[in-house]
Design a protein around this motif. Sequence first.
Motif, PDB file in Angstrom:
ATOM      1  N   TRP A  43       0.811  -1.228   0.000  1.00 50.19           N
ATOM      2  CA  TRP A  43       0.000   0.000   0.000  1.00 50.19           C
ATOM      3  C   TRP A  43       0.841   1.272   0.000  1.00 50.19           C
ATOM      4  O   TRP A  43       0.341   2.335  -0.353  1.00 50.19           O
ATOM      5  N   CYS A  44       2.088   1.215   0.429  1.00 51.90           N
ATOM      6  CA  CYS A  44       2.946   2.415   0.491  1.00 51.90           C
ATOM      7  C   CYS A  44       3.102   2.992  -0.907  1.00 51.90           C
ATOM      8  O   CYS A  44       3.531   2.296  -1.832  1.00 51.90           O
ATOM      9  N   LYS A  45       2.733   4.308  -1.063  1.00 51.36           N
ATOM     10  CA  LYS A  45       2.831   4.952  -2.379  1.00 51.36           C
ATOM     11  C   LYS A  45       4.190   5.628  -2.571  1.00 51.36           C
ATOM     12  O   LYS A  45       4.419   6.266  -3.592  1.00 51.36           O
ATOM     13  N   GLY A  46       5.041   5.567  -1.554  1.00 48.70           N
ATOM     14  CA  GLY A  46       6.385   6.136  -1.684  1.00 48.70           C
ATOM     15  C   GLY A  46       6.409   7.647  -1.587  1.00 48.70           C
ATOM     16  O   GLY A  46       7.278   8.288  -2.179  1.00 48.70           O
ATOM     17  N   CYS A  47       5.482   8.240  -0.838  1.00 47.75           N
ATOM     18  CA  CYS A  47       5.400   9.707  -0.807  1.00 47.75           C
ATOM     19  C   CYS A  47       6.589  10.326  -0.077  1.00 47.75           C
ATOM     20  O   CYS A  47       6.942  11.482  -0.327  1.00 47.75           O
ATOM     21  N   GLY A  48       7.182   9.580   0.847  1.00 48.79           N
ATOM     22  CA  GLY A  48       8.382  10.082   1.530  1.00 48.79           C
ATOM     23  C   GLY A  48       8.110  10.915   2.770  1.00 48.79           C
ATOM     24  O   GLY A  48       9.041  11.449   3.374  1.00 48.79           O
ATOM     25  N   ILE A  49       6.863  11.060   3.167  1.00 44.94           N
ATOM     26  CA  ILE A  49       6.551  11.875   4.353  1.00 44.94           C
ATOM     27  C   ILE A  49       7.235  11.284   5.601  1.00 44.94           C
ATOM     28  O   ILE A  49       7.783  12.006   6.432  1.00 44.94           O
ATOM     29  N   CYS A  50       7.235   9.958   5.707  1.00 43.00           N
ATOM     30  CA  CYS A  50       7.840   9.304   6.866  1.00 43.00           C
ATOM     31  C   CYS A  50       9.333   9.660   6.969  1.00 43.00           C
ATOM     32  O   CYS A  50       9.836  10.017   8.040  1.00 43.00           O
ATOM     33  N   ALA A  51      10.029   9.605   5.813  1.00 46.11           N
ATOM     34  CA  ALA A  51      11.465   9.901   5.810  1.00 46.11           C
ATOM     35  C   ALA A  51      11.714  11.357   6.173  1.00 46.11           C
ATOM     36  O   ALA A  51      12.662  11.697   6.888  1.00 46.11           O
ATOM     37  N   HIS A  52      10.806  12.230   5.681  1.00 41.28           N
ATOM     38  CA  HIS A  52      10.930  13.654   5.961  1.00 41.28           C
ATOM     39  C   HIS A  52      10.725  13.943   7.458  1.00 41.28           C
ATOM     40  O   HIS A  52      11.394  14.796   8.041  1.00 41.28           O
ATOM     41  N   GLU A  53       9.780  13.233   8.068  1.00 36.51           N
ATOM     42  CA  GLU A  53       9.425  13.516   9.466  1.00 36.51           C
ATOM     43  C   GLU A  53      10.354  12.820  10.467  1.00 36.51           C
ATOM     44  O   GLU A  53      10.438  13.242  11.620  1.00 36.51           O
ATOM     45  N   CYS A  54      11.020  11.753  10.059  1.00 37.88           N
ATOM     46  CA  CYS A  54      11.837  10.975  11.006  1.00 37.88           C
ATOM     47  C   CYS A  54      12.892  11.891  11.662  1.00 37.88           C
ATOM     48  O   CYS A  54      13.741  12.464  10.970  1.00 37.88           O
ATOM     49  N   PRO A  55      12.850  12.056  12.990  1.00 38.02           N
ATOM     50  CA  PRO A  55      13.756  13.020  13.648  1.00 38.02           C
ATOM     51  C   PRO A  55      15.208  12.543  13.707  1.00 38.02           C
ATOM     52  O   PRO A  55      16.093  13.337  14.013  1.00 38.02           O
ATOM     53  N   VAL A  56      15.454  11.253  13.411  1.00 42.90           N
ATOM     54  CA  VAL A  56      16.842  10.765  13.526  1.00 42.90           C
ATOM     55  C   VAL A  56      17.372  10.200  12.203  1.00 42.90           C
ATOM     56  O   VAL A  56      18.354   9.445  12.185  1.00 42.90           O
ATOM     57  N   ASP A  57      16.697  10.558  11.092  1.00 39.98           N
ATOM     58  CA  ASP A  57      17.110  10.092   9.750  1.00 39.98           C
ATOM     59  C   ASP A  57      17.262   8.578   9.678  1.00 39.98           C
ATOM     60  O   ASP A  57      18.212   8.056   9.094  1.00 39.98           O
ATOM     61  N   ALA A  58      16.312   7.891  10.278  1.00 38.35           N
ATOM     62  CA  ALA A  58      16.375   6.426  10.273  1.00 38.35           C
ATOM     63  C   ALA A  58      15.579   5.823   9.120  1.00 38.35           C
ATOM     64  O   ALA A  58      15.404   4.606   9.044  1.00 38.35           O
ATOM     65  N   ILE A  59      15.048   6.688   8.232  1.00 36.91           N
ATOM     66  CA  ILE A  59      14.308   6.189   7.065  1.00 36.91           C
ATOM     67  C   ILE A  59      14.960   6.765   5.819  1.00 36.91           C
ATOM     68  O   ILE A  59      15.125   7.984   5.682  1.00 36.91           O
ATOM     69  N   LYS A  60      15.349   5.864   4.921  1.00 36.80           N
ATOM     70  CA  LYS A  60      16.027   6.272   3.688  1.00 36.80           C
ATOM     71  C   LYS A  60      15.108   5.950   2.512  1.00 36.80           C
ATOM     72  O   LYS A  60      14.516   4.872   2.466  1.00 36.80           O
ATOM     73  N   MET A  61      14.949   6.930   1.563  1.00 34.08           N
ATOM     74  CA  MET A  61      14.155   6.665   0.369  1.00 34.08           C
ATOM     75  C   MET A  61      15.079   6.085  -0.707  1.00 34.08           C
ATOM     76  O   MET A  61      16.086   6.704  -1.076  1.00 34.08           O
ATOM     77  N   VAL A  62      14.747   4.886  -1.182  1.00 35.04           N
ATOM     78  CA  VAL A  62      15.613   4.159  -2.117  1.00 35.04           C
ATOM     79  C   VAL A  62      14.865   3.987  -3.437  1.00 35.04           C
ATOM     80  O   VAL A  62      13.688   3.595  -3.436  1.00 35.04           O
ATOM     81  N   ASP A  63      15.523   4.294  -4.554  1.00 39.85           N
ATOM     82  CA  ASP A  63      14.880   4.115  -5.864  1.00 39.85           C
ATOM     83  C   ASP A  63      14.472   2.663  -6.052  1.00 39.85           C
ATOM     84  O   ASP A  63      15.239   1.742  -5.772  1.00 39.85           O
ATOM     85  N   GLU A  64      13.258   2.473  -6.553  1.00 44.14           N
ATOM     86  CA  GLU A  64      12.746   1.123  -6.772  1.00 44.14           C
ATOM     87  C   GLU A  64      13.499   0.401  -7.880  1.00 44.14           C
ATOM     88  O   GLU A  64      13.685  -0.791  -7.838  1.00 44.14           O
ATOM     89  N   TYR A  65      13.901   1.165  -8.926  1.00 46.13           N
ATOM     90  CA  TYR A  65      14.415   0.511 -10.121  1.00 46.13           C
ATOM     91  C   TYR A  65      15.888   0.786 -10.336  1.00 46.13           C
ATOM     92  O   TYR A  65      16.395   0.674 -11.434  1.00 46.13           O
ATOM     93  N   GLY A  66      16.599   1.203  -9.284  1.00 46.27           N
ATOM     94  CA  GLY A  66      18.018   1.429  -9.383  1.00 46.27           C
ATOM     95  C   GLY A  66      18.356   2.746 -10.059  1.00 46.27           C
ATOM     96  O   GLY A  66      17.465   3.472 -10.520  1.00 46.27           O
ATOM     97  N   GLU A  67      19.615   3.069 -10.126  1.00 45.91           N
ATOM     98  CA  GLU A  67      20.057   4.341 -10.725  1.00 45.91           C
ATOM     99  C   GLU A  67      19.770   4.348 -12.224  1.00 45.91           C
ATOM    100  O   GLU A  67      19.883   3.318 -12.882  1.00 45.91           O
ATOM    101  N   GLY A  68      19.420   5.564 -12.767  1.00 48.35           N
ATOM    102  CA  GLY A  68      19.202   5.693 -14.218  1.00 48.35           C
ATOM    103  C   GLY A  68      17.985   4.943 -14.638  1.00 48.35           C
ATOM    104  O   GLY A  68      17.840   4.600 -15.777  1.00 48.35           O
TER     105      GLY A  68
END
Lengths: 395, 88
Positions: free
Chosen positions: B63-88
Amino acid sequence: MERVRRKYVLTGNYAAAYAALHSRVEVVAAYPITPQTTIVEKIDELISKGEYNTTMIRVESEHSAMAAAIGASAAGARAFTATASHGLFYMYENIWWAANSRLPVVASFVTRALAPPWNIWSDHQDVYALRDSGWILFLARNAQEVYDLIIQAFKIAEDDEVRLPVGVAHDAFIVSHTSEPVEMPMQDEIDSFLPPPEHIKPLLDPENPVSVGNLPTAEQHYMLRKNIWDCIIYSLSVIRRVGREYTELTGRNYGELIPAYKTEDAEYILVTSGAMGGDAEDAVDVLRDMGIRAGHLSIRLFRPFPHDELIDKVADSKAILVFNRGVSMGLGGVITADIRDSISKEALSIPVYDFIVGLGGVEVSKDDFIKAVHDLKTGKLDMKKTYYLMGGEYV
Amino acid sequence: MPEVMYPIAKPAPGSAGKTGYWRWQKPVIIREKCTRCGLCWIYCPDSAYELDEEGYPIVLYDWCKGCGICAHECPVDAIKMVDEYGEG
């Protein structure tokens, strides 16, 4: 049986206002626009006298007017709005939200031309633009029809097997601001005809939470539109039944969806919609005095299109002349296309002639209709052409 | 006689389908940094987070749409947004 009646001299707009309030409408949301304004003014005036238990929501635009009506209707209230022309087009997105959400909103549309150039006079182009949305659409000929059709509109819209919004249109000024006698049933008679709003099934219920209109699959969207088709086709039988009940209540004939004038033996049938029907009937009388068997049909119900009734009434005619107060640019008259569709479905060979009249409020007189019939009889007309007829001349 | 269809959805997981398909980046939890504050779980607009028995967040990738709000709000940078399909 002699019944006590209320008979007032009313404009078409006041007739619309009284009809909404006599229908015990619970929420009215509207924004003023010429020539609709006096509908809302009258409703506000009567509410402020304390005679009606109706909430008026003063909104900042027509888009919001329909949004508020949609919200009220979704909560199960009886809701009404009124607009015209540019206001209707500003409302247009929510026209579709009302239809696709299956909400029994009723609206009064006062037909008016679209700018530029600015024009406040009647043509039907604004209402024709609602044609494909799923709204049930009536075109009233006079103030009495405005009143009668709005009362019936609520009963049709709220039918459990229909659940579609209904619009009742009338011509700017010719009907909206012209006073004529309007007979109205007593309130207890209307209450016995139209059940109180409590029967309306709410879409939004705090005990059973749902969201309206969020993202389904393509196939679900397809089936929802197909369901509107099934229900609007079925609504023809509901509209007829409600019309018969209203006829019984008032003695005025609403059994017909396309009222006919002298069509039984007619060779030439004039087809109009809205206020110009009276002039067309005058033309029929003049033509008959000349020995020409003419008749007239008034397209009172525009959507769903009453195909069967049309065919019954034109089957024995020699030619049909359709007078449209609006045009589909590059095709022809909007109602002409509907008539030709019906003729084609029955594989009939009756010729249908296409006339555009009265755009931007240009006067339509009986002479226009008489000229068209004469030109047809003398072989001057080409069925492939669209004739722009203004002031008795082709332009 | 037709039965009227309404465009309504009852609240249920995934009533609009598996919205995880919409995602082009996914949140990845860095467990070592996580303080189990639960802000990612609170902020997720799609309720696509659960908390495990110890209170660590679990992303529901269906269900996660990958909006990134969780990563933005995490106060200790414990959430990293990773590309689904790799670089390029």
